[in-house]
Design an enzyme around this catalytic site. Structure first.
Site, PDB file in Angstrom:
ATOM      1  N   ARG A 239      34.057  35.420  42.415  1.00 21.01           N
ATOM      2  CA  ARG A 239      33.995  34.510  41.273  1.00 21.01           C
ATOM      3  C   ARG A 239      32.788  33.600  41.450  1.00 21.01           C
ATOM      4  NH1 ARG A 239      36.630  37.112  38.508  1.00 21.01           N
ATOM      5  NH2 ARG A 239      38.552  36.663  37.424  1.00 21.01           N
ATOM      6  N   GLU A 268      28.700  31.169  34.531  1.00 22.14           N
ATOM      7  CA  GLU A 268      28.307  32.371  33.777  1.00 22.14           C
ATOM      8  C   GLU A 268      28.844  32.312  32.337  1.00 22.14           C
ATOM      9  OE1 GLU A 268      30.369  35.136  36.524  1.00 22.14           O
ATOM     10  OE2 GLU A 268      31.567  35.770  34.800  1.00 22.14           O
ATOM     11  N   HIS A 286      28.785  40.606  35.668  1.00 26.19           N
ATOM     12  CA  HIS A 286      30.252  40.630  35.852  1.00 26.19           C
ATOM     13  C   HIS A 286      30.848  41.958  35.364  1.00 26.19           C
ATOM     14  CE1 HIS A 286      33.957  37.812  36.249  1.00 26.19           C
ATOM     15  NE2 HIS A 286      34.283  39.056  36.571  1.00 26.19           N
TER      16      HIS A 286
HETATM   17  C1  8YV Z   1      37.300  41.159  34.462  1.00 28.46           C
HETATM   18  C2  8YV Z   1      37.581  40.291  36.852  1.00 28.46           C
HETATM   19  O1  8YV Z   1      36.480  42.087  33.863  1.00 28.46           O
HETATM   20  O2  8YV Z   1      39.759  41.175  36.961  1.00 28.46           O
HETATM   21  C3  8YV Z   1      39.020  40.247  37.230  1.00 28.46           C
HETATM   22  O3  8YV Z   1      39.427  39.233  37.844  1.00 28.46           O
HETATM   23  O4  8YV Z   1      36.828  39.514  37.297  1.00 28.46           O
HETATM   24  C4  8YV Z   1      37.086  41.362  35.942  1.00 28.46           C
HETATM   25  O5  8YV Z   1      37.670  42.582  36.292  1.00 28.46           O
HETATM   26  C5  8YV Z   1      36.982  39.810  33.880  1.00 28.46           C
HETATM   27  O6  8YV Z   1      37.669  38.767  34.503  1.00 28.46           O
HETATM   28  C6  8YV Z   1      37.297  39.787  32.395  1.00 28.46           C
HETATM   29  O7  8YV Z   1      38.645  39.558  32.115  1.00 28.46           O
END
Ligand code: 8YV
Length: 326
Positions: A239, A268, A286
């Protein structure tokens, strides 16, 4: 009357079709980005919401949306949820674990390799028309096979990356985590537990896979970067906010570490401008879980959570199940 739900972002049409069999659905297939006030407005009279990691579910929002019963995140991470406030308000949160583990581990490993072997930097050089001869040290990078792979955060995705490194590439895999894994799990992913300091000092490639929490904020900053090898690379697929991006840009410029691969950023989709101008960093928007089968599985699981809870009284992957039993 069918329960009313909001799908806050664009989603696969077949998932909307499934949801429409059970709910009165308000969709956002234009993928408009709503302010929190607009999200609150859209949520009026809705019992459920399908969110992605971009929609913040705060105490203020919960107070303004008294009909809301469930927020189903299409993500395994849920730092966009104020889970304590949700529990206090009696609102269930759900996420999408497991279905993205291997795909995300593939990407983490790929980003580590692209970073170590300078793939983005050399591709930009080629596209710019600068390649006019072979040279013995041109874009010479760091060895991957046989090197030391460090993993910070040894959950399901961290373990997947460890297995790839240990059994696919003959890497010496070390990890640090809040709690040590049991011996059988360590053996199954070919990894040894070390202190955070050892991890920083010994890793040739350090991959961050820990969940975001206030305690994890800037867990990698100037002090930690200074402890790493000058030849090391750092990869963040966890993150934004776990790495101090400004400190990282300085470390990359000064050669404190050799390279970085980043799929997530502080604030972001904005990216720290200094990261955009340093050459030795691979930047991706991401996309670690982004394959069609995996994103579909994530969306389907989020939908199953809404249907499971609002129609049958039981979510598949609840985050605060105490809400239901209370
Ligand atoms: C998602 C992510 O695409 O699952 C997660 O925690 O970071 C990614 O797989 C993103 O959060 C969008 O929902």
């Amino acid at each position: 009357m069918k329960p009313r739900i909001l799908v806050a972002r664009a989603v696969f049409p077949q998932v909307l079709t499934l949801l429409a069999q059970h709910f009165d659905v308000t969709a956002n297939q234009d993928d408009a980005l709503w302010s929190s006030a607009e999200l609150i407005q859209q949520l009026q009279g809705k019992q459920g919401v399908f969110t992605t990691g971009s929609e913040r579910i705060s105490q203020e929002l919960l107070a303004a949306c008294p009909d809301l019963k469930i927020c189903a995140n299409m993500a395994v991470g849920f730092n966009n949820f104020d889970l304590d406030a949700m529990t206090a308000a009696g609102v269930l949160g759900t996420n999408t674990p497991d279905v993205l583990t291997e795909t995300t581990a593939d990407f983490g490993f790929a980003l580590m390799m692209a970073t170590a072997r300078r793939m983005a930097e050399s591709e930009h050089f080629l596209r710019a028309g600068l390649w006019n001869r072979w040279r013995y040290d041109m874009f010479a990078g760091a060895e991957v096979h046989g090197s030391t792979l460090g993993i910070l955060g040894m959950g399901r995705i961290g373990q997947g990356i460890a297995r790839r490194g240990a059994f696919g590439f003959g890497m010496n895999v070390i990890y640090h985590n809040r709690s040590r894994l049991d011996a059988a799990t360590e053996a199954a992913c070919g990894a040894s537990y070390v202190s955070k300091q050892d991890l920083l000092q010994r890793s040739d490639h350090l991959v961050l896979v820990l969940p975001y929490s206030p305690e994890a904020h800037h867990v990698i900053g100037a002090t930690e970067l200074a402890q790493m090898k000058p030849t090391a690379s750092l990869v963040n697929i966890a993150r934004g906010g776990i790495v101090d991006d400004a400190a990282l840009a300085i470390a990359l410029k000064q050669g404190t570490i050799a390279a970085a691969g980043l799929d997530v950023f502080e604030g972001e989709p904005k990216v720290h401008p200094d990261l955009l101008s340093v050459p030795n960093v691979v930047l991706t928007p991401h996309i670690a879980s982004a394959t069609i089968p995996t994103r579909l599985a994530m969306a389907q699981l989020a939908a199953d959570n809404l249907i499971g809870f609002l129609v049958h009284g039981k979510a598949v992957t609840p985050l605060n199940p105490q809400v239901v039993s209370a």
